[in-house]
Design an enzyme around this catalytic site. Structure first.
Site, PDB file in Angstrom:
ATOM      1  N   SER A 142      36.031   3.453  13.880  1.00  0.00           N
ATOM      2  CA  SER A 142      35.563   4.832  14.078  1.00  0.00           C
ATOM      3  C   SER A 142      36.645   5.657  14.760  1.00  0.00           C
ATOM      4  CB  SER A 142      34.320   4.840  14.977  1.00  0.00           C
ATOM      5  OG  SER A 142      33.997   6.165  15.344  1.00  0.00           O
ATOM      6  N   TYR A 156      29.994   2.452  22.564  1.00  0.00           N
ATOM      7  CA  TYR A 156      30.283   2.384  21.126  1.00  0.00           C
ATOM      8  C   TYR A 156      31.788   2.561  20.876  1.00  0.00           C
ATOM      9  CZ  TYR A 156      30.265   4.158  16.272  1.00  0.00           C
ATOM     10  OH  TYR A 156      30.527   4.382  14.950  1.00  0.00           O
TER      11      TYR A 156
HETATM   12  P1  NAP Z   1      23.724   3.351   9.358  1.00  0.00           P
HETATM   13  O1  NAP Z   1      23.320   4.322   8.321  1.00  0.00           O
HETATM   14  O2  NAP Z   1      22.977   3.320  10.649  1.00  0.00           O
HETATM   15  O3  NAP Z   1      23.708   1.881   8.718  1.00  0.00           O
HETATM   16  C1  NAP Z   1      23.990   0.785   9.511  1.00  0.00           C
HETATM   17  C2  NAP Z   1      23.860  -0.454   8.679  1.00  0.00           C
HETATM   18  O4  NAP Z   1      24.248  -1.580   9.481  1.00  0.00           O
HETATM   19  C3  NAP Z   1      22.445  -0.746   8.210  1.00  0.00           C
HETATM   20  O5  NAP Z   1      22.524  -1.319   6.932  1.00  0.00           O
HETATM   21  C4  NAP Z   1      21.954  -1.779   9.230  1.00  0.00           C
HETATM   22  O6  NAP Z   1      20.917  -2.608   8.716  1.00  0.00           O
HETATM   23  C5  NAP Z   1      23.223  -2.554   9.449  1.00  0.00           C
HETATM   24  N1  NAP Z   1      23.295  -3.335  10.690  1.00  0.00           N
HETATM   25  C6  NAP Z   1      23.328  -2.898  11.969  1.00  0.00           C
HETATM   26  N2  NAP Z   1      23.436  -3.926  12.813  1.00  0.00           N
HETATM   27  C7  NAP Z   1      23.472  -5.042  12.053  1.00  0.00           C
HETATM   28  C8  NAP Z   1      23.573  -6.433  12.331  1.00  0.00           C
HETATM   29  N3  NAP Z   1      23.664  -6.881  13.580  1.00  0.00           N
HETATM   30  N4  NAP Z   1      23.551  -7.301  11.303  1.00  0.00           N
HETATM   31  C9  NAP Z   1      23.473  -6.853  10.015  1.00  0.00           C
HETATM   32  N5  NAP Z   1      23.387  -5.564   9.690  1.00  0.00           N
HETATM   33  C10 NAP Z   1      23.381  -4.679  10.699  1.00  0.00           C
HETATM   34  O7  NAP Z   1      25.262   3.530   9.774  1.00  0.00           O
HETATM   35  P2  NAP Z   1      26.497   4.281   9.082  1.00  0.00           P
HETATM   36  O8  NAP Z   1      26.596   5.630   9.659  1.00  0.00           O
HETATM   37  O9  NAP Z   1      26.489   4.090   7.619  1.00  0.00           O
HETATM   38  O10 NAP Z   1      27.701   3.442   9.733  1.00  0.00           O
HETATM   39  C11 NAP Z   1      28.308   2.338   9.104  1.00  0.00           C
HETATM   40  C12 NAP Z   1      29.540   1.966   9.912  1.00  0.00           C
HETATM   41  O11 NAP Z   1      30.377   3.120  10.005  1.00  0.00           O
HETATM   42  C13 NAP Z   1      29.217   1.561  11.341  1.00  0.00           C
HETATM   43  O12 NAP Z   1      30.062   0.503  11.745  1.00  0.00           O
HETATM   44  C14 NAP Z   1      29.533   2.815  12.150  1.00  0.00           C
HETATM   45  O13 NAP Z   1      29.893   2.509  13.480  1.00  0.00           O
HETATM   46  C15 NAP Z   1      30.703   3.370  11.358  1.00  0.00           C
HETATM   47  N6  NAP Z   1      30.918   4.792  11.573  1.00  0.00           N
HETATM   48  C16 NAP Z   1      29.996   5.716  11.197  1.00  0.00           C
HETATM   49  C17 NAP Z   1      30.236   7.069  11.436  1.00  0.00           C
HETATM   50  C18 NAP Z   1      29.266   8.145  11.051  1.00  0.00           C
HETATM   51  O14 NAP Z   1      29.532   9.312  11.354  1.00  0.00           O
HETATM   52  N7  NAP Z   1      28.165   7.826  10.381  1.00  0.00           N
HETATM   53  C19 NAP Z   1      31.417   7.454  12.060  1.00  0.00           C
HETATM   54  C20 NAP Z   1      32.326   6.485  12.430  1.00  0.00           C
HETATM   55  C21 NAP Z   1      32.075   5.155  12.175  1.00  0.00           C
HETATM   56  P3  NAP Z   1      19.364  -2.278   9.068  1.00  0.00           P
HETATM   57  O15 NAP Z   1      19.145  -0.840   8.671  1.00  0.00           O
HETATM   58  O16 NAP Z   1      18.575  -3.256   8.268  1.00  0.00           O
HETATM   59  O17 NAP Z   1      19.240  -2.463  10.556  1.00  0.00           O
END
Ligand code: NAP
Length: 247
Positions: A142, A156
């Site tokens: 991130s 985080y």
């Molecule tokens: P999201 O929509 O909240 O999706 C998170 C996913 O991770 C879900 O499929 C969730 O499964 C799964 N998950 C969480 N903890 C887990 C675990 N311990 N074991 C297995 N699966 C797990 O998040 P997102 O925004 O797409 O983010 C994806 C990645 O991008 C993350 O690493 C986040 O830190 C990074 N990121 C996101 C942003 C942003 O702006 N969105 C920015 C920077 C970085 P369940 O739903 O079944 O719990």
């Protein structure tokens, strides 16, 4: 396709947001996709159905990737369903409600590190033990690793900083084996994660502070992940790609 030419990828957290977009894009490029999720089975099944409707192959697999035993079972299940794993996207991550560092307790801090860093370590280790030569890993870090996320998510941000360091170390350990390890650093992407952080509209609130004047889409991140995973990026390892609209 000959068995040895099949590309099989595990996308951790492949059921929502960036992981879902990545799973669908990789499937459209011919990968068989292990769509991992932690708890929301219907989200994962929706992703798998979309991939299958488009003619791809995917498998929804429940596992909390922060738990050692569940990671081994995840790899076993994907191998049984789709064949030997050849690629890995460490995307699973969690965010807790916005808070100043002074108000974060140790249980939460450890929970964030376990979910975001231990998971990356465990899945990468399992991948390396099984793959041995060639293949690629992409870690979803991130922009927070650089900004520190003050007043919101320092826990985080620290977890993502650790993920970057793991990316660097592992890329150097694996280079001679021909296994490439890279990271993407998304910034402000429209996903449901921001609701978990307590502010569903966070990306829109910050848009005017982003040089490109808008939030990003999961598909824009997925395209960078897919490129880093692919042979097109055959000379790229230990790299960090910022996807934060210029931030
Ligand atoms: P999201 O929509 O909240 O999706 C998170 C996913 O991770 C879900 O499929 C969730 O499964 C799964 N998950 C969480 N903890 C887990 C675990 N311990 N074991 C297995 N699966 C797990 O998040 P997102 O925004 O797409 O983010 C994806 C990645 O991008 C993350 O690493 C986040 O830190 C990074 N990121 C996101 C942003 C942003 O702006 N969105 C920015 C920077 C970085 P369940 O739903 O079944 O719990």
């Amino acid at each position: 396709m000959a068995e040895h030419l099949k590309k099989v990828v595990i996308v951790t957290g492949g059921s929502r947001g960036i992981g879902a977009a990545t799973s669908k894009l990789l499937a459209s490029q011919g990968y068989r996709v292990g769509v991992n999720f932690r708890s929301r089975v219907s989200s994962a099944e929706t992703v798998v159905a979309a991939i299958e409707a488009a003619g791809g192959k995917a498998f929804a697999c429940e596992a909390d990737v922060s738990i050692e035993g569940e990671v081994a079972s995840l790899f076993d299940a994907v191998e049984k369903a789709l064949g030997p794993v050849t690629h890995l996207v460490n995307n699973a991550g969690r965010l807790f409600p916005q808070s100043r560092l002074v108000d974060i307790d140790a249980a939460r801090f450890n929970e964030v590190l376990t979910n975001n860093v231990t998971s990356c370590f465990l899945c990468s280790r399992e991948f390396v033990r099984r793959v041995k030569t060639s293949g690629a890993i992409v870690n979803v870090s991130s922009v927070a690793a650089r900004t520190g996320s003050p007043f919101e998510y320092t826990d985080y941000a620290a977890s993502k900083g650790a993920m970057d360091t793991l990316t660097k170390g592992l890329s150097l350990e694996l280079a001679e084996q021909g296994i490439r390890v890279n990271a993407v650093r998304p910034g402000f992407i429209y996903t449901d994660m921001h609701a978990d952080g307590g502010e569903p509209g966070r990306v829109d609130r910050l848009a005017s502070q982003i040089p490109l004047q808008r939030g990003g889409t999961p598909e824009e991140v997925a395209r960078a992940i897919a490129w880093l995973l692919s042979d097109e990026a055959s000379y790229v390892t230990g790299s960090f790609t910022n996807l934060a609209g210029g931030k």
